[in-house]
Design a protein around this motif. Structure first.
Motif, PDB file in Angstrom:
ATOM      1  N   GLY A  53      24.335  -6.796  57.736  1.00  0.00           N
ATOM      2  CA  GLY A  53      24.139  -7.743  56.643  1.00  0.00           C
ATOM      3  C   GLY A  53      23.851  -9.149  57.132  1.00  0.00           C
ATOM      4  O   GLY A  53      23.023  -9.864  56.546  1.00  0.00           O
ATOM      5  N   ASP A  54      24.526  -9.555  58.213  1.00  0.00           N
ATOM      6  CA  ASP A  54      24.256 -10.876  58.776  1.00  0.00           C
ATOM      7  C   ASP A  54      22.806 -10.986  59.226  1.00  0.00           C
ATOM      8  O   ASP A  54      22.148 -12.013  59.025  1.00  0.00           O
ATOM      9  N   GLY A  55      22.316  -9.918  59.845  1.00  0.00           N
ATOM     10  CA  GLY A  55      20.938  -9.927  60.302  1.00  0.00           C
ATOM     11  C   GLY A  55      19.957 -10.062  59.152  1.00  0.00           C
ATOM     12  O   GLY A  55      18.977 -10.819  59.235  1.00  0.00           O
ATOM     13  N   ALA A  56      20.211  -9.345  58.057  1.00  0.00           N
ATOM     14  CA  ALA A  56      19.331  -9.423  56.894  1.00  0.00           C
ATOM     15  C   ALA A  56      19.342 -10.826  56.292  1.00  0.00           C
ATOM     16  O   ALA A  56      18.294 -11.357  55.886  1.00  0.00           O
ATOM     17  N   ASN A  57      20.524 -11.429  56.219  1.00  0.00           N
ATOM     18  CA  ASN A  57      20.613 -12.791  55.682  1.00  0.00           C
ATOM     19  C   ASN A  57      19.883 -13.784  56.574  1.00  0.00           C
ATOM     20  O   ASN A  57      19.197 -14.696  56.080  1.00  0.00           O
ATOM     21  N   MET A  58      20.024 -13.641  57.892  1.00  0.00           N
ATOM     22  CA  MET A  58      19.352 -14.551  58.804  1.00  0.00           C
ATOM     23  C   MET A  58      17.833 -14.414  58.683  1.00  0.00           C
ATOM     24  O   MET A  58      17.108 -15.412  58.685  1.00  0.00           O
ATOM     25  N   ILE A  59      17.349 -13.179  58.580  1.00  0.00           N
ATOM     26  CA  ILE A  59      15.909 -12.971  58.430  1.00  0.00           C
ATOM     27  C   ILE A  59      15.396 -13.658  57.164  1.00  0.00           C
ATOM     28  O   ILE A  59      14.339 -14.299  57.166  1.00  0.00           O
ATOM     29  N   ALA A  60      16.144 -13.539  56.073  1.00  0.00           N
ATOM     30  CA  ALA A  60      15.731 -14.186  54.825  1.00  0.00           C
ATOM     31  C   ALA A  60      15.655 -15.699  54.996  1.00  0.00           C
ATOM     32  O   ALA A  60      14.731 -16.356  54.482  1.00  0.00           O
ATOM     33  N   MET A  61      16.620 -16.279  55.727  1.00  0.00           N
ATOM     34  CA  MET A  61      16.616 -17.723  55.948  1.00  0.00           C
ATOM     35  C   MET A  61      15.451 -18.132  56.847  1.00  0.00           C
ATOM     36  O   MET A  61      14.804 -19.170  56.617  1.00  0.00           O
ATOM     37  N   LEU A  62      15.158 -17.331  57.865  1.00  0.00           N
ATOM     38  CA  LEU A  62      14.042 -17.640  58.758  1.00  0.00           C
ATOM     39  C   LEU A  62      12.705 -17.532  58.018  1.00  0.00           C
ATOM     40  O   LEU A  62      11.804 -18.358  58.228  1.00  0.00           O
ATOM     41  N   ASP A  63      12.573 -16.539  57.161  1.00  0.00           N
ATOM     42  CA  ASP A  63      11.329 -16.391  56.404  1.00  0.00           C
ATOM     43  C   ASP A  63      11.129 -17.566  55.443  1.00  0.00           C
ATOM     44  O   ASP A  63       9.997 -18.012  55.222  1.00  0.00           O
ATOM     45  N   THR A 281      44.524  -5.254  53.063  1.00  0.00           N
ATOM     46  CA  THR A 281      44.001  -5.082  54.411  1.00  0.00           C
ATOM     47  C   THR A 281      43.698  -6.457  54.978  1.00  0.00           C
ATOM     48  O   THR A 281      43.291  -7.370  54.254  1.00  0.00           O
ATOM     49  N   TRP A 282      43.979  -6.632  56.278  1.00  0.00           N
ATOM     50  CA  TRP A 282      43.601  -7.867  56.966  1.00  0.00           C
ATOM     51  C   TRP A 282      42.314  -7.592  57.721  1.00  0.00           C
ATOM     52  O   TRP A 282      42.257  -6.727  58.602  1.00  0.00           O
ATOM     53  N   GLU A 283      41.285  -8.327  57.362  1.00  0.00           N
ATOM     54  CA  GLU A 283      39.946  -8.113  57.918  1.00  0.00           C
ATOM     55  C   GLU A 283      39.252  -9.464  58.076  1.00  0.00           C
ATOM     56  O   GLU A 283      39.657 -10.465  57.486  1.00  0.00           O
ATOM     57  N   GLY A 284      38.159  -9.463  58.807  1.00  0.00           N
ATOM     58  CA  GLY A 284      37.326 -10.646  58.876  1.00  0.00           C
ATOM     59  C   GLY A 284      36.550 -10.846  57.592  1.00  0.00           C
ATOM     60  O   GLY A 284      36.323  -9.900  56.822  1.00  0.00           O
ATOM     61  N   ASN A 285      36.118 -12.087  57.348  1.00  0.00           N
ATOM     62  CA  ASN A 285      35.414 -12.366  56.088  1.00  0.00           C
ATOM     63  C   ASN A 285      34.072 -11.633  55.984  1.00  0.00           C
ATOM     64  O   ASN A 285      33.472 -11.572  54.913  1.00  0.00           O
ATOM     65  N   TRP A 286      33.622 -11.056  57.115  1.00  0.00           N
ATOM     66  CA  TRP A 286      32.368 -10.293  57.071  1.00  0.00           C
ATOM     67  C   TRP A 286      32.497  -9.006  56.268  1.00  0.00           C
ATOM     68  O   TRP A 286      31.496  -8.338  56.005  1.00  0.00           O
ATOM     69  N   SER A 287      33.732  -8.660  55.862  1.00  0.00           N
ATOM     70  CA  SER A 287      33.924  -7.467  55.030  1.00  0.00           C
ATOM     71  C   SER A 287      33.669  -7.741  53.553  1.00  0.00           C
ATOM     72  O   SER A 287      33.649  -6.802  52.751  1.00  0.00           O
ATOM     73  N   VAL A 288      33.455  -8.992  53.192  1.00  0.00           N
ATOM     74  CA  VAL A 288      33.219  -9.329  51.786  1.00  0.00           C
ATOM     75  C   VAL A 288      32.051  -8.531  51.190  1.00  0.00           C
ATOM     76  O   VAL A 288      32.191  -7.953  50.103  1.00  0.00           O
ATOM     77  N   ALA A 346      22.495 -22.936  53.967  1.00  0.00           N
ATOM     78  CA  ALA A 346      23.350 -21.808  54.346  1.00  0.00           C
ATOM     79  C   ALA A 346      24.006 -21.100  53.167  1.00  0.00           C
ATOM     80  O   ALA A 346      24.945 -20.332  53.365  1.00  0.00           O
ATOM     81  N   LEU A 347      23.533 -21.346  51.940  1.00  0.00           N
ATOM     82  CA  LEU A 347      24.114 -20.616  50.813  1.00  0.00           C
ATOM     83  C   LEU A 347      23.868 -19.125  50.957  1.00  0.00           C
ATOM     84  O   LEU A 347      24.738 -18.300  50.642  1.00  0.00           O
ATOM     85  N   GLN A 348      22.692 -18.763  51.463  1.00  0.00           N
ATOM     86  CA  GLN A 348      22.392 -17.358  51.726  1.00  0.00           C
ATOM     87  C   GLN A 348      23.376 -16.796  52.742  1.00  0.00           C
ATOM     88  O   GLN A 348      23.845 -15.664  52.636  1.00  0.00           O
ATOM     89  N   TRP A 349      23.709 -17.586  53.752  1.00  0.00           N
ATOM     90  CA  TRP A 349      24.655 -17.173  54.791  1.00  0.00           C
ATOM     91  C   TRP A 349      26.045 -16.984  54.196  1.00  0.00           C
ATOM     92  O   TRP A 349      26.781 -16.078  54.579  1.00  0.00           O
ATOM     93  N   ALA A 350      26.416 -17.832  53.261  1.00  0.00           N
ATOM     94  CA  ALA A 350      27.736 -17.742  52.624  1.00  0.00           C
ATOM     95  C   ALA A 350      27.890 -16.443  51.849  1.00  0.00           C
ATOM     96  O   ALA A 350      29.008 -15.929  51.697  1.00  0.00           O
ATOM     97  N   ALA A 351      26.783 -15.878  51.382  1.00  0.00           N
ATOM     98  CA  ALA A 351      26.865 -14.624  50.640  1.00  0.00           C
ATOM     99  C   ALA A 351      27.404 -13.502  51.506  1.00  0.00           C
ATOM    100  O   ALA A 351      27.953 -12.526  50.995  1.00  0.00           O
ATOM    101  N   GLY A 352      27.261 -13.640  52.836  1.00  0.00           N
ATOM    102  CA  GLY A 352      27.794 -12.642  53.754  1.00  0.00           C
ATOM    103  C   GLY A 352      29.272 -12.817  54.055  1.00  0.00           C
ATOM    104  O   GLY A 352      29.822 -12.075  54.873  1.00  0.00           O
ATOM    105  N   GLY A 353      29.910 -13.809  53.429  1.00  0.00           N
ATOM    106  CA  GLY A 353      31.344 -14.014  53.603  1.00  0.00           C
ATOM    107  C   GLY A 353      31.710 -15.198  54.472  1.00  0.00           C
ATOM    108  O   GLY A 353      32.838 -15.684  54.416  1.00  0.00           O
TER     109      GLY A 353
END
Length: 449
Positions: A53-63, A281-288, A346-353
């Motif tokens: 998901g991080d990769g997809a968000n980064m690609i969208a920001m780069l595009d 569960t205790w997890e990183g925010n990337w699980s959002v 980075a709002l797009q990035w925030a969507a990934g948690g």
């Protein structure tokens, strides 16, 4: 200053725990990855470690950047996460074949020989494109400063969180009037919460997922709670170990109790159990994105301040400038412009948690509507980070050394008090050891901002 010469041979023979793989395969991503875009005057080569998901968000920001800046072509490449990425980046910088822009975990920057393998940012050039120090949390900005120069431009902070099922906690009377989990301020209160949740949860599930046999997660949790107790690692000069075994024992006993009291099923899949109805569960925010995609009725808070002080483990992705002989010109300016654009959009990035590091984003109406991101954004102000030494950082030597011993305590193969002493011995040895990147100890590394 007496630093030994750094060569590719030196990196290959003394990578300090880094395994140089036979092949560092990477996948080029994005619309501009293979060649200069039509009509582009400048090309910026950009390496990152974002997949899923991080990769997809980064690609969208780069595009989006490409569309807004047709004169700059971005050739982006995604490499294997972890030590293979850092080894390849180090070799490229040492061999004068580095990309124009890269990404690192903030905790790894001090050990990456800033000034030799990394070039400093031009803060005036960043300001030209809208990024200034005052737009950042002061502690986060300073983590990227070494010897008075900015070597890492923060993109985000990613934190460990306490995810909770609102449907289960409502049955247990553990939700406040605001629909969020009731505050917890002590270990007794925390275990009382677990007890009440267990009484109403589905049979056959654990009460909380803790990644009990994962050295990275156990280390991250330890860092958080040791920081809550006010524990220190080293003195300001990095010449003396100040690690407190008594405080460490308190943390280790706290983690172990989750197992002995039966709230955890060691080895159980944490995320899957949470999706199936486990209360916590205790997890990183990337699980959002995972939990939101499962359409759960859930919330997420920073790790509970069970020892009285707010502190949750945090790391950061940051943009860096891998060393290039003669760095400058249009390509260097393009790298600054690209990094500034991603940081400020980075709002797009925030969507990934992840929590955006650029604080003006946090006050926007769009960010405030993001759930559960708006519930844990306060973690920005109480980050529990690893010490600023060469052997720290994500997947670094410190985590590799101390993570397994924390697991041994949590899983019950070693006593907490004994493990605390073992941790201090490891820290003493590491403090005296030399960074394979430049042959200097932490005390010689100039890591004090």
């Amino acid at each position: 200053m007496g630093r030994p010469d750094l060569s590719r041979r030196h990196l290959l023979s003394a990578a300090g725990g880094l395994t140089v793989a036979a092949g560092f395969g990477f996948a080029a991503l994005g619309t501009g990855a293979d060649a200069l875009a039509s009509g582009a005057d400048t090309r910026v080569r950009y390496w990152n470690l974002f997949s899923g998901g991080d990769g997809a968000n980064m690609i969208a920001m780069l595009d989006a950047f490409r569309k807004a800046h047709p004169g700059i072509d971005v050739k982006d490449s995604t490499l294997q996460w972890g030590n293979p990425f850092y080894t390849k980046l180090a070799m490229a910088a040492a061999g004068n074949r580095a990309p124009d822009l890269g990404v690192m975990h903030m905790g790894r920057v001090t050990g990456f020989s800033p000034g030799r393998l990394l070039d400093p940012w031009d803060v005036d050039l960043l300001a030209k494109y809208g990024v200034r120090e005052q737009d950042y949390n002061p502690a986060l900005w300073k983590r990227g400063v070494i010897d008075g120069k900015l070597y890492a431009l923060p993109l985000d902070i990613h934190v460990q969180l306490c995810f909770y099922r609102k449907d289960v906690l409502k049955k247990a009377g553990l939700l406040g009037d605001d629909g969020r989990m009731i505050p917890v301020t002590s270990t007794d209160e925390w275990f009382d919460v677990l007890k009440k949740a267990r009484a109403v949860q589905k049979k056959g599930l654990q009460t909380i997922g803790l990644w009990t046999n994962d050295q990275n997660f156990q280390w991250w949790f330890f860092v958080a709670f040791y920081t809550q107790l006010g524990g220190r690692w080293f003195n300001d000069d990095n010449t003396e170990v100040l690690f407190d075994p008594d405080k460490a024992t308190q943390v280790l006993e706290f983690l172990r109790r989750h197992v002995t009291d039966g709230y955890v099923i060691p080895g159980a899949p944490t995320g899957e159990q949470f999706i199936n109805g486990a209360p916590f569960t205790w997890e990183g925010n990337w699980s959002v994105p995972v939990f939101s995609g499962a359409k759960l009725d859930y919330g997420a808070t920073p790790l509970p301040p069970v020892f009285g002080k707010q502190a949750t483990h945090a790391e950061s992705h940051a943009f860096v400038l891998p060393h290039q002989a003669g760095r400058g010109g249009a390509t260097n300016e393009g790298a600054h412009e690209l990094a500034a654009y991603v940081v400020t959009h980075a709002l797009q990035w925030a969507a990934g948690g992840h929590i955006p590091a650029y604080t003006p984003t946090l006050s926007t109406a769009a960010y405030k509507k993001l759930t559960p991101q708006n519930e844990y954004v306060s973690a920005m102000d109480h980050q529990a980070t690893e010490p600023k030494v060469w052997f720290a950082g994500s997947t670094g030597v410190l985590a590799q050394d101390l993570g397994p011993v924390v697991v041994s305590s949590t899983m019950g193969s070693a006593k907490p008090a004994s493990v605390a002493q073992t941790m201090k011995r490891h820290l003493t040895r590491l403090l005296a050891s030399k960074n394979p990147m430049d042959g200097r100890t932490a005390a010689q590394g100039g890591a004090v901002a």
